[in-house]
Motif scaffolding. Structure first.
Motif, PDB file in Angstrom:
ATOM      1  N   THR A  62       0.577  -1.085  -0.022  1.00 54.46           N
ATOM      2  CA  THR A  62      -0.039   0.668   0.184  1.00 54.46           C
ATOM      3  C   THR A  62       0.982   1.527  -0.193  1.00 54.46           C
ATOM      4  O   THR A  62       0.233   2.678  -0.251  1.00 54.46           O
ATOM      5  CB  THR A  62      -1.196  -0.051   1.032  1.00 54.46           C
ATOM      6  OG1 THR A  62      -0.207  -0.009   3.197  1.00 54.46           O
ATOM      7  CG2 THR A  62      -2.280  -1.121   1.530  1.00 54.46           C
ATOM      8  N   GLU A  63       1.995   1.043  -0.076  1.00 54.09           N
ATOM      9  CA  GLU A  63       2.972   2.476  -0.013  1.00 54.09           C
ATOM     10  C   GLU A  63       3.119   2.806  -1.091  1.00 54.09           C
ATOM     11  O   GLU A  63       2.807   2.103  -1.884  1.00 54.09           O
ATOM     12  CB  GLU A  63       4.304   2.175   1.058  1.00 54.09           C
ATOM     13  CG  GLU A  63       4.601   1.231   2.091  1.00 54.09           C
ATOM     14  CD  GLU A  63       4.727   2.387   2.921  1.00 54.09           C
ATOM     15  OE1 GLU A  63       4.386   3.882   2.545  1.00 54.09           O
ATOM     16  OE2 GLU A  63       4.022   2.380   3.750  1.00 54.09           O
ATOM     17  N   GLU A  64       3.735   4.275  -1.440  1.00 53.46           N
ATOM     18  CA  GLU A  64       3.294   5.464  -2.668  1.00 53.46           C
ATOM     19  C   GLU A  64       4.702   4.119  -2.912  1.00 53.46           C
ATOM     20  O   GLU A  64       6.243   4.498  -2.828  1.00 53.46           O
ATOM     21  CB  GLU A  64       3.435   6.192  -2.483  1.00 53.46           C
ATOM     22  CG  GLU A  64       3.391   7.576  -3.327  1.00 53.46           C
ATOM     23  CD  GLU A  64       3.482   8.973  -3.131  1.00 53.46           C
ATOM     24  OE1 GLU A  64       4.094   9.010  -4.207  1.00 53.46           O
ATOM     25  OE2 GLU A  64       3.036   9.064  -1.993  1.00 53.46           O
ATOM     26  N   LEU A  65       4.426   4.376  -4.668  1.00 48.92           N
ATOM     27  CA  LEU A  65       5.671   4.364  -5.209  1.00 48.92           C
ATOM     28  C   LEU A  65       6.496   5.247  -5.481  1.00 48.92           C
ATOM     29  O   LEU A  65       6.335   6.786  -5.793  1.00 48.92           O
ATOM     30  CB  LEU A  65       5.703   3.357  -6.366  1.00 48.92           C
ATOM     31  CG  LEU A  65       5.533   1.911  -6.825  1.00 48.92           C
ATOM     32  CD1 LEU A  65       4.313   1.410  -7.778  1.00 48.92           C
ATOM     33  CD2 LEU A  65       5.923   1.059  -6.207  1.00 48.92           C
ATOM     34  N   TYR A  83       6.013  -8.175  -3.663  1.00 47.25           N
ATOM     35  CA  TYR A  83       5.568  -6.586  -3.361  1.00 47.25           C
ATOM     36  C   TYR A  83       4.768  -5.657  -4.292  1.00 47.25           C
ATOM     37  O   TYR A  83       3.141  -4.953  -4.396  1.00 47.25           O
ATOM     38  CB  TYR A  83       5.964  -6.098  -2.163  1.00 47.25           C
ATOM     39  CG  TYR A  83       6.500  -6.955  -1.318  1.00 47.25           C
ATOM     40  CD1 TYR A  83       5.147  -7.308  -0.310  1.00 47.25           C
ATOM     41  CD2 TYR A  83       7.656  -6.561  -1.123  1.00 47.25           C
ATOM     42  CE1 TYR A  83       6.336  -8.205   0.566  1.00 47.25           C
ATOM     43  CE2 TYR A  83       7.925  -7.464   0.025  1.00 47.25           C
ATOM     44  CZ  TYR A  83       7.078  -8.614   0.913  1.00 47.25           C
ATOM     45  OH  TYR A  83       7.421  -9.182   2.433  1.00 47.25           O
ATOM     46  N   LEU A  84       6.080  -5.279  -5.878  1.00 45.21           N
ATOM     47  CA  LEU A  84       4.913  -5.015  -6.621  1.00 45.21           C
ATOM     48  C   LEU A  84       3.507  -6.133  -7.778  1.00 45.21           C
ATOM     49  O   LEU A  84       2.775  -5.181  -8.012  1.00 45.21           O
ATOM     50  CB  LEU A  84       5.297  -4.802  -7.563  1.00 45.21           C
ATOM     51  CG  LEU A  84       7.107  -4.085  -7.118  1.00 45.21           C
ATOM     52  CD1 LEU A  84       8.316  -3.983  -8.381  1.00 45.21           C
ATOM     53  CD2 LEU A  84       6.852  -3.113  -7.775  1.00 45.21           C
ATOM     54  N   TYR A  85       3.641  -6.869  -7.230  1.00 46.42           N
ATOM     55  CA  TYR A  85       2.571  -6.923  -7.946  1.00 46.42           C
ATOM     56  C   TYR A  85       1.427  -7.702  -6.463  1.00 46.42           C
ATOM     57  O   TYR A  85       0.077  -6.761  -7.294  1.00 46.42           O
ATOM     58  CB  TYR A  85       2.940  -9.368  -8.194  1.00 46.42           C
ATOM     59  CG  TYR A  85       1.884 -10.080  -8.083  1.00 46.42           C
ATOM     60  CD1 TYR A  85       0.916 -10.226  -8.837  1.00 46.42           C
ATOM     61  CD2 TYR A  85       1.002 -10.800  -7.241  1.00 46.42           C
ATOM     62  CE1 TYR A  85      -0.282 -10.303  -9.826  1.00 46.42           C
ATOM     63  CE2 TYR A  85      -0.311 -11.700  -7.406  1.00 46.42           C
ATOM     64  CZ  TYR A  85      -0.648 -11.495  -8.261  1.00 46.42           C
ATOM     65  OH  TYR A  85      -1.905 -11.610  -8.617  1.00 46.42           O
ATOM     66  N   LEU A  86       1.871  -6.781  -5.900  1.00 40.53           N
ATOM     67  CA  LEU A  86      -0.022  -7.087  -4.744  1.00 40.53           C
ATOM     68  C   LEU A  86      -0.260  -5.646  -5.306  1.00 40.53           C
ATOM     69  O   LEU A  86      -1.420  -5.112  -4.802  1.00 40.53           O
ATOM     70  CB  LEU A  86       0.959  -7.400  -3.627  1.00 40.53           C
ATOM     71  CG  LEU A  86       0.059  -8.391  -2.884  1.00 40.53           C
ATOM     72  CD1 LEU A  86       1.252  -8.391  -1.505  1.00 40.53           C
ATOM     73  CD2 LEU A  86      -0.959  -9.273  -3.266  1.00 40.53           C
ATOM     74  N   TRP A  89      -2.779  -5.503  -8.054  1.00 43.10           N
ATOM     75  CA  TRP A  89      -3.840  -6.143  -7.729  1.00 43.10           C
ATOM     76  C   TRP A  89      -4.196  -5.124  -6.465  1.00 43.10           C
ATOM     77  O   TRP A  89      -5.509  -5.042  -6.585  1.00 43.10           O
ATOM     78  CB  TRP A  89      -2.810  -7.310  -7.041  1.00 43.10           C
ATOM     79  CG  TRP A  89      -4.325  -7.378  -6.830  1.00 43.10           C
ATOM     80  CD1 TRP A  89      -4.951  -8.033  -5.930  1.00 43.10           C
ATOM     81  CD2 TRP A  89      -5.215  -9.127  -7.882  1.00 43.10           C
ATOM     82  NE1 TRP A  89      -6.339  -8.756  -5.752  1.00 43.10           N
ATOM     83  CE2 TRP A  89      -6.417  -9.474  -7.031  1.00 43.10           C
ATOM     84  CE3 TRP A  89      -5.034  -9.901  -8.925  1.00 43.10           C
ATOM     85  CZ2 TRP A  89      -6.503 -10.972  -7.878  1.00 43.10           C
ATOM     86  CZ3 TRP A  89      -5.148 -11.129  -9.712  1.00 43.10           C
ATOM     87  CH2 TRP A  89      -6.648 -11.484  -9.023  1.00 43.10           C
ATOM     88  N   THR A  90      -3.784  -4.405  -5.923  1.00 39.36           N
ATOM     89  CA  THR A  90      -4.668  -3.893  -4.977  1.00 39.36           C
ATOM     90  C   THR A  90      -5.338  -2.508  -5.982  1.00 39.36           C
ATOM     91  O   THR A  90      -6.328  -2.240  -5.547  1.00 39.36           O
ATOM     92  CB  THR A  90      -4.254  -3.798  -3.938  1.00 39.36           C
ATOM     93  OG1 THR A  90      -2.834  -2.809  -3.746  1.00 39.36           O
ATOM     94  CG2 THR A  90      -3.934  -4.504  -3.401  1.00 39.36           C
ATOM     95  N   THR A  91      -4.846  -1.861  -6.759  1.00 41.77           N
ATOM     96  CA  THR A  91      -4.907  -0.709  -7.268  1.00 41.77           C
ATOM     97  C   THR A  91      -6.256  -0.972  -8.399  1.00 41.77           C
ATOM     98  O   THR A  91      -6.774  -0.194  -8.431  1.00 41.77           O
ATOM     99  CB  THR A  91      -3.308  -0.747  -8.095  1.00 41.77           C
ATOM    100  OG1 THR A  91      -2.356   0.047  -7.862  1.00 41.77           O
ATOM    101  CG2 THR A  91      -3.624   0.763  -9.078  1.00 41.77           C
TER     102      THR A  91
END
Length: 385
Positions: A62-65, A83-86, A89-91
């Motif tokens: 959930t952290e900002e890239l 985590y990039l995949y997650l 997905w969550t986006t």
């Protein structure tokens, strides 16, 4: 003219038969994916919510890239790809508990498809179907299809790395070789300890390739240099994880029974070594129901061992080379666990799981005709007597 017409007719029938077989394989794979999906979504929305490791995955994703994301990731022990995949997905689907777990259901279905293509690439469509069937009902893969964790993703990448390992050994060209390197890179940026597996994999691959294509040495050197250069930014993080004292190294005690628990997890419906396994095998079987242990553990392990032995006995260089790589990786983890640097949990060895499934399936298809005749004989005897 009559002969030509006959030849055309034979060719047409051959193509129709070929298309029919392909359609049957697609339908079978589709059915297995549907069954696999049904199994994986059953009781997916757990009332207790996310546990600690799942929560950490959600928190990082959930952290900002980019800077906040990597800053949070550095405090963890895993590489960034999952985590990039997650994050992606969550986006798209949101970050509720159910949405997060569905991300693992999705990778769980991809595991089934990936093992099909692995078996098909190595031997034939029949082997692919058996691989996919095994993955559909694998207790280990089902378990991690209902957890917000990275192990299904590692399995998929490892399977495709094996596919392009096989392709490159059999038909070395730029496409196959580049994708082989690419999937090894993905492993490096997904699982922190996969650098050990990648090292042995590249080593064995190089030995096999240079025996067949000695002039390919320069291209291999350049490719490996590029791979290392791309991974270089994450090396300080890797060193930090491997050298720091963490509680994750102390939640399990190593003994030789741990080795057996890994294979019980992989080849039986029972999961014994996901978190805290029993102290040893003797203790485990003493506290377990004898009938259930025979049916659900000893029998499946015996069958798996038999077919793995049959596959190894065929002395296929490519298959045995992948097995050697898996064995070297597994031995390395055993040594690390014995030294107290790592817990020998089944999930940490997941890179080797696609290869073990392939070897098992190959053992079955290699002896398929013999098995069919034996089964037919037993069924006939049953109805006669």
């Amino acid at each position: 003219m009559h002969q030509e017409l006959n030849n055309d007719e034979l060719y047409y029938r051959f193509k129709e038969n070929h298309r029919s077989k392909i359609l049957k394989q697609i339908i079978l794979l589709f059915v297995m994916c549907i069954i696999g999906l049904f199994i994986r979504i059953t009781a997916l929305d757990k009332p207790e919510g996310l546990w600690n490791d799942e929560y950490m995955g959600w928190l990082i994703s959930t952290e900002e890239l980019w800077a906040p994301f990597f800053k949070k990731m550095i405090g963890n022990c895993h590489m960034p790809l999952y985590y990039l995949y997650l994050k992606a997905w969550t986006t798209i689907f949101g970050n509720t508990d159910l949405a997060l777990r569905l991300s693992s259901v999705f990778t769980g279905i991809l595991c089934i498809i990936s093992t099909y293509f692995l078996g098909k690439e190595f031997k034939d469509k029949k082997t692919g179907i058996i691989c996919a069937l095994f993955a559909t009902f694998s207790g280990f893969l089902i378990y991690f299809s209902q957890e917000v964790r990275l192990y299904n993703l590692i399995f998929i990448i490892s399977a495709w790395g094996a596919i392009f390992f096989i392709k490159s050994i059999r038909n070395l060209n730029k496409f196959n070789f580049l994708f082989y390197i690419f999937f090894n890179f993905l492993l490096l940026i997904t699982h922190t300890i996969s650098f050990v597996y990648v090292f042995f994999n590249l080593l064995i691959f190089s030995i096999l390739i240079l025996k067949q294509h000695p002039k390919f040495k320069t291209k291999i050197f350049i490719a490996y240099t590029v791979l290392l250069t791309c991974f270089a930014p994450l090396i300080p993080f890797l060193i930090n994880v491997l050298t720091r004292e963490t509680l994750s190294q102390n939640w399990g005690i190593f003994n030789l029974s741990k080795i057996a628990f890994v294979f019980i997890d992989y080849f039986t419906p029972i999961q014994t070594n996901i978190t805290n396994s029993a102290i040893n095998l003797i203790t485990y079987f003493r506290t377990s129901n004898l009938t259930e242990s025979i049916i659900f553990i000893l029998l499946p392990i015996s069958i798996a061992t038999y077919f793995i032995y049959k596959a190894i006995k065929n002395k296929d260089l490519t298959l045995n080379s992948m097995l050697i790589c898996s064995l070297l990786y597994f031995i390395s983890l055993i040594v690390a666990a014995a030294l107290g640097k790592l817990v020998l949990s089944t999930k940490y060895t997941v890179e080797i799981y696609p290869i073990l499934i392939l070897v098992f399936a190959t053992g079955i298809t290699t002896n398929f005709n013999k098995l069919s005749k034996t089964l037919q004989f037993k069924v006939t005897c049953f109805f006669i007597f």
